[in-house]
Write a protein that holds these residues in place. Structure first.
Motif, PDB file in Angstrom:
ATOM      1  N   ASP A 162      90.329  87.523  80.128  1.00 26.08           N
ATOM      2  CA  ASP A 162      91.687  87.879  79.709  1.00 26.08           C
ATOM      3  C   ASP A 162      92.403  88.604  80.859  1.00 26.08           C
ATOM      4  N   PHE A 163      93.599  89.051  80.588  1.00 22.08           N
ATOM      5  CA  PHE A 163      94.396  89.751  81.594  1.00 22.08           C
ATOM      6  C   PHE A 163      93.665  90.980  82.134  1.00 22.08           C
ATOM      7  N   SER A 164      93.144  91.816  81.255  1.00 23.70           N
ATOM      8  CA  SER A 164      92.528  93.077  81.681  1.00 23.70           C
ATOM      9  C   SER A 164      91.312  92.835  82.559  1.00 23.70           C
ATOM     10  N   HIS A 165      90.540  91.806  82.265  1.00 22.34           N
ATOM     11  CA  HIS A 165      89.370  91.469  83.077  1.00 22.34           C
ATOM     12  C   HIS A 165      89.799  91.111  84.505  1.00 22.34           C
ATOM     13  N   MET A 166      90.859  90.326  84.615  1.00 19.85           N
ATOM     14  CA  MET A 166      91.359  89.959  85.948  1.00 19.85           C
ATOM     15  C   MET A 166      91.972  91.176  86.637  1.00 19.85           C
ATOM     16  N   GLN A 167      92.629  92.032  85.853  1.00 19.20           N
ATOM     17  CA  GLN A 167      93.252  93.211  86.450  1.00 19.20           C
ATOM     18  C   GLN A 167      92.216  94.152  87.049  1.00 19.20           C
ATOM     19  N   ASP A 168      91.058  94.243  86.439  1.00 16.81           N
ATOM     20  CA  ASP A 168      89.989  95.086  86.991  1.00 16.81           C
ATOM     21  C   ASP A 168      89.599  94.617  88.393  1.00 16.81           C
ATOM     22  N   SER A 169      89.557  93.294  88.580  1.00 15.19           N
ATOM     23  CA  SER A 169      89.220  92.747  89.894  1.00 15.19           C
ATOM     24  C   SER A 169      90.310  93.062  90.915  1.00 15.19           C
ATOM     25  N   LEU A 170      91.562  92.940  90.517  1.00 17.02           N
ATOM     26  CA  LEU A 170      92.674  93.254  91.414  1.00 17.02           C
ATOM     27  C   LEU A 170      92.682  94.739  91.787  1.00 17.02           C
ATOM     28  N   GLU A 171      92.416  95.585  90.807  1.00 17.46           N
ATOM     29  CA  GLU A 171      92.369  97.023  91.088  1.00 17.46           C
ATOM     30  C   GLU A 171      91.317  97.337  92.141  1.00 17.46           C
ATOM     31  N   SER A 172      90.131  96.772  91.970  1.00 11.67           N
ATOM     32  CA  SER A 172      89.047  97.003  92.926  1.00 11.67           C
ATOM     33  C   SER A 172      89.432  96.532  94.323  1.00 11.67           C
ATOM     34  N   ALA A 173      90.072  95.365  94.408  1.00 11.95           N
ATOM     35  CA  ALA A 173      90.435  94.796  95.705  1.00 11.95           C
ATOM     36  C   ALA A 173      91.483  95.652  96.418  1.00 11.95           C
ATOM     37  N   TYR A 174      92.508  96.070  95.699  1.00  9.85           N
ATOM     38  CA  TYR A 174      93.569  96.853  96.339  1.00  9.85           C
ATOM     39  C   TYR A 174      93.105  98.259  96.712  1.00  9.85           C
ATOM     40  N   LEU A 175      92.276  98.861  95.869  1.00  9.70           N
ATOM     41  CA  LEU A 175      91.732 100.171  96.233  1.00  9.70           C
ATOM     42  C   LEU A 175      90.826 100.053  97.458  1.00  9.70           C
ATOM     43  N   GLY A 176      90.074  98.956  97.543  1.00  7.84           N
ATOM     44  CA  GLY A 176      89.220  98.736  98.711  1.00  7.84           C
ATOM     45  C   GLY A 176      90.033  98.556  99.982  1.00  7.84           C
ATOM     46  N   ALA A 177      91.141  97.830  99.880  1.00  8.05           N
ATOM     47  CA  ALA A 177      92.008  97.634 101.049  1.00  8.05           C
ATOM     48  C   ALA A 177      92.620  98.953 101.495  1.00  8.05           C
ATOM     49  N   ALA A 178      93.083  99.744 100.526  1.00  7.09           N
ATOM     50  CA  ALA A 178      93.679 101.039 100.860  1.00  7.09           C
ATOM     51  C   ALA A 178      92.657 101.970 101.488  1.00  7.09           C
ATOM     52  N   GLU A 179      91.443 101.943 100.966  1.00  5.55           N
ATOM     53  CA  GLU A 179      90.386 102.801 101.525  1.00  5.55           C
ATOM     54  C   GLU A 179      90.065 102.399 102.963  1.00  5.55           C
ATOM     55  N   ALA A 180      90.101 101.113 103.255  1.00  2.00           N
ATOM     56  CA  ALA A 180      89.744 100.629 104.589  1.00  2.00           C
ATOM     57  C   ALA A 180      90.690 101.158 105.656  1.00  2.00           C
ATOM     58  N   ILE A 181      91.951 101.386 105.302  1.00  2.00           N
ATOM     59  CA  ILE A 181      92.932 101.862 106.297  1.00  2.00           C
ATOM     60  C   ILE A 181      93.511 103.217 105.917  1.00  2.00           C
ATOM     61  N   ASN A 182      92.938 103.848 104.896  1.00  2.00           N
ATOM     62  CA  ASN A 182      93.423 105.145 104.401  1.00  2.00           C
ATOM     63  C   ASN A 182      94.910 105.098 104.080  1.00  2.00           C
ATOM     64  N   ALA A 183      95.292 104.080 103.329  1.00  4.18           N
ATOM     65  CA  ALA A 183      96.674 103.924 102.879  1.00  4.18           C
ATOM     66  C   ALA A 183      96.788 104.378 101.434  1.00  4.18           C
ATOM     67  N   CYS A 184      98.005 104.407 100.918  1.00  4.61           N
ATOM     68  CA  CYS A 184      98.216 104.735  99.514  1.00  4.61           C
ATOM     69  C   CYS A 184      98.473 103.461  98.716  1.00  4.61           C
ATOM     70  N   VAL A 185      98.497 103.594  97.404  1.00  5.64           N
ATOM     71  CA  VAL A 185      98.595 102.441  96.510  1.00  5.64           C
ATOM     72  C   VAL A 185      99.699 102.678  95.489  1.00  5.64           C
ATOM     73  N   ALA A 186     100.517 101.660  95.268  1.00  3.01           N
ATOM     74  CA  ALA A 186     101.445 101.654  94.145  1.00  3.01           C
ATOM     75  C   ALA A 186     100.759 100.888  93.011  1.00  3.01           C
ATOM     76  N   PRO A 187     100.274 101.591  91.974  1.00  6.95           N
ATOM     77  CA  PRO A 187      99.416 100.951  90.961  1.00  6.95           C
ATOM     78  C   PRO A 187     100.214 100.187  89.901  1.00  6.95           C
ATOM     79  N   VAL A 188     100.993  99.219  90.348  1.00  5.32           N
ATOM     80  CA  VAL A 188     101.837  98.466  89.415  1.00  5.32           C
ATOM     81  C   VAL A 188     100.993  97.748  88.376  1.00  5.32           C
ATOM     82  N   GLY A 189      99.924  97.087  88.826  1.00  4.20           N
ATOM     83  CA  GLY A 189      99.085  96.337  87.892  1.00  4.20           C
ATOM     84  C   GLY A 189      98.475  97.212  86.814  1.00  4.20           C
ATOM     85  N   ILE A 190      98.170  98.458  87.132  1.00  2.00           N
ATOM     86  CA  ILE A 190      97.605  99.369  86.127  1.00  2.00           C
ATOM     87  C   ILE A 190      98.669  99.773  85.112  1.00  2.00           C
ATOM     88  N   ALA A 191      99.903  99.969  85.572  1.00  2.00           N
ATOM     89  CA  ALA A 191     100.993 100.248  84.623  1.00  2.00           C
ATOM     90  C   ALA A 191     101.196  99.063  83.686  1.00  2.00           C
TER      91      ALA A 191
END
Length: 436
Positions: A162-191
């Motif tokens: 479902d949507f939430s299952h896919m959103q969990d994967s997107l959250e993990s990916a974007y947080l991983g990208a931000a961590e790699a370059i120490n950037a911040c995240v606009a958590p639109v998908g979580i909203a």
């Protein structure tokens, strides 16, 4: 540098920069149709206007584009002046927002071989061309019903239930990208997830992928909160939504951003000024404990009319008293100030006369230091060398011969305080030296 000079430097420093965080931001949006739909950047700008702020923005959002295309300067529009790299170079941005193609983060092959390398490469380019820009990852949303996502070359994601299952994967990916370059995240998908899981509000368009107007408005509210550190709740810009509907989306954006502020690394670009010190007679060795990104500037006011702009200074006071030392740490448009009081108690008139009896050379020194006695009567002096951490690294007791040789071979390069103390009279003198 005297205080008057410092005030001039400080005035220029505080006047620098094309925009102030509280009034105006320059933002570049790099993405694709998820950013372009309903003109998301303009929605963010309208929310800013209603909050007495100004968003100056540009965007480059060709449909279906990957961050890989931007990072490798691939011109999908076949027009040189619209490439992502040209946009990055064109302005001193406060923020550059990166949005990946919607399926890429959910497919491991593309996440690790395309998305993450592209984010790191773009970070290097942004840091080079606009070093004060903050990078913000635009976390997108999942498909309305989940499902398996596959690329044309048959790399596939899991089959999301479902949507939430896919959103969990997107959250993990974007947080991983931000961590790699120490950037911040606009958590639109979580909203989006919070709205979808708790209300009947539909945020997807009929293609079950792109946002409808409500979805874009919610995204804009998240960006308003993340960019300005300002709640969108009560914002008078509601677009084509009624007040009740707009307030619900504003509230979701507010709680999503501010209830997990550190999770989204939204303080990644803040600066904290801090220091400690060690008093050694009339000399004070400061240790800079400030936390900030580079390039960072430091401004020290020692409270006695003298200042410095080095990271970790050592200062010699010429009178007794309590001195308020102020440190300003500045990273681009972010700055912080801290103050501490230092107490100096010495016998200056006697020490000044005592100090005139000695010369120290060479300065800077390499392997050997000579203390030349011009007039002190024979007796025993205690000689100590202190590093900038306040640690005594050399202690010697010597008869005041004409020349005293101190070997510096075992010491690392840096600044040191040389203290000479007459063990009979108690008179002392301090000298600052540089070991190369």
């Amino acid at each position: 540098m005297k205080l008057a000079q410092f005030l001039i430097v400080l005035f220029v420093f505080l006047s620098m920069g094309s925009s102030a965080q509280n009034d105006t931001l320059k933002v570049l949006f790099l993405g694709n149709s998820y950013t372009a739909y309903n003109n998301l950047p303009q929605l963010v700008s309208s929310l800013a206007d209603a909050d007495d702020k100004q968003l100056i923005y540009d965007s480059y959002t060709p449909g279906g584009t990957l961050l890989w295309n931007f990072a490798n300067n691939e011109n999908t529009a076949q027009q040189l002046d619209t490439t992502a790299m040209h946009k990055i170079k064109s302005e001193n941005w406060d923020f550059v927002i990166l949005q990946e193609q919607s399926q890429v983060p959910t497919i491991d092959h593309y996440r690790y071989n395309f998305m993450y390398p592209s984010v790191m490469k773009l970070k290097d380019s942004i840091s080079h061309y606009t070093p004060c820009a903050k990078i913000m990852m635009f976390m997108t949303w999942g498909r309305q019903n989940g499902g398996q996502q596959c690329s044309p070359d048959n790399y596939c994601s899991p089959d999301f239930v479902d949507f939430s299952h896919m959103q969990d994967s997107l959250e993990s990916a974007y947080l991983g990208a931000a961590e790699a370059i120490n950037a911040c995240v606009a958590p639109v998908g979580i909203a989006w997830k919070n709205i979808i899981e708790n209300t009947n509000t539909v945020l997807h368009s009929t293609d079950q992928s792109h946002p409808n107007y409500r979805g874009s408005y919610l995204a804009a509210c998240v960006f308003h909160a993340a960019l300005w550190n300002s709640s969108p709740v009560g914002n008078t810009f509601t677009g084509n939504l009624n007040n009740t509907e707009a307030n619900s989306l504003q509230t979701s954006a507010d709680s999503t951003v501010f209830d997990a502020f550190s999770k989204w690394n939204l303080d990644a670009y803040e600066v904290t000024a801090d220091f400690n010190f060690n008093v050694f007679h009339d000399s004070v060795a400061f240790t800079n404990l400030s936390q900030s990104r580079s390039p960072v500037n430091y401004y020290w006011d020692f409270g006695d009319g003298n200042i410095d702009t080095v990271k970790t200074p050592t200062h010699i006071y010429t009178s007794n008293g309590s001195f308020t030392v102020r440190l300003i740490a500045d990273y681009c448009s972010s700055r912080d100030t801290t103050e501490k009081t230092i107490n100096i108690s010495t016998t200056k008139s006697v020490e000044h006369h005592f100090k005139e009896n000695f010369e120290i050379f060479p300065n800077p020194a390499t392997s050997n230091l000579v203390i030349h006695n011009n007039g002190t009567k024979k007796g025993t002096v205690k000689i100590e060398l202190m590093n900038t951490l306040g640690q005594i690294v050399i202690t010697r007791r010597e008869t005041t011969a004409q020349n005293i040789n101190i070997s510096l071979n075992d010491l690392p390069a840096g600044f040191y305080i040389v203290s000479i103390r007459d063990e009979f009279s108690g008179s002392k003198a301090n000298f600052k030296i540089l070991k190369k």
